[in-house]
Design a protein around this motif. Structure first.
Motif, PDB file in Angstrom:
ATOM      1  N   TYR A 187      46.740  25.849  43.069  1.00 30.91           N
ATOM      2  CA  TYR A 187      45.471  25.174  42.824  1.00 30.91           C
ATOM      3  C   TYR A 187      44.431  26.140  42.257  1.00 30.91           C
ATOM      4  O   TYR A 187      43.641  25.769  41.391  1.00 30.91           O
ATOM      5  N   GLU A 188      44.434  27.380  42.721  1.00 29.60           N
ATOM      6  CA  GLU A 188      43.490  28.366  42.195  1.00 29.60           C
ATOM      7  C   GLU A 188      43.653  28.524  40.684  1.00 29.60           C
ATOM      8  O   GLU A 188      42.686  28.694  39.960  1.00 29.60           O
ATOM      9  N   VAL A 189      44.877  28.443  40.199  1.00 27.79           N
ATOM     10  CA  VAL A 189      45.159  28.568  38.769  1.00 27.79           C
ATOM     11  C   VAL A 189      44.714  27.312  38.015  1.00 27.79           C
ATOM     12  O   VAL A 189      44.193  27.391  36.910  1.00 27.79           O
ATOM     13  N   TRP A 190      44.930  26.142  38.612  1.00 25.27           N
ATOM     14  CA  TRP A 190      44.675  24.864  37.937  1.00 25.27           C
ATOM     15  C   TRP A 190      43.304  24.266  38.273  1.00 25.27           C
ATOM     16  O   TRP A 190      42.973  23.185  37.786  1.00 25.27           O
ATOM     17  N   SER A 191      42.489  24.896  39.083  1.00 30.62           N
ATOM     18  CA  SER A 191      41.268  24.269  39.605  1.00 30.62           C
ATOM     19  C   SER A 191      40.255  23.881  38.529  1.00 30.62           C
ATOM     20  O   SER A 191      39.432  23.007  38.772  1.00 30.62           O
TER      21      SER A 191
END
Length: 120
Positions: free
Chosen positions: A81-85
């Protein structure tokens, strides 16, 4: 920052159609995207509750699919999620085999994430 009411995940018409067929065959459904190697970074579709989520997972959206009685949860590992947030995730379907554990595998198709930048 994205508006609070903006959806984080959406389905293409092809993905929604496939979910309706999978729901009919397998009952309530869920997605999980882990960010692991190989197919782990693809969205995997399971019968609801078959994949055990925990403290390292985030529920991004409960997707409403026309013709499906209950929402389809879309879970993602926190690290993924940190990558896609900063994106809006678009669940699509393409020809080819994906993860062997994902419900669509026998159909000769696989779920795929497309994305677009959101916020500002």
């Amino acid at each position: 920052m994205k508006p609070a009411d903006e959806a984080r995940v959406e389905l293409t018409p092809a993905a929604a159609d496939l979910l309706r067929r999978l729901r009919e065959a397998h009952g309530p459904l869920m997605f999980h995207q882990s960010g692991g190697c190989c197919d782990g970074s693809s969205p995997m579709c399971y019968p609801e509750g078959e994949f055990r989520t925990g403290g390292s997972d985030v529920l991004l959206e409960s997707l409403t699919v026309e013709g499906v009685a209950e929402p389809v949860g879309f879970w993602m590992s926190k690290s993924q999620y940190e990558v896609w947030s900063h994106t809006r995730l678009i669940v699509d379907v393409v020809a080819g085999r994906g993860g062997g554990f994902s419900l669509e595998a026998p159909e000769g198709v696989r779920f795929l994430i497309r994305s677009r930048i959101v916020g500002g």
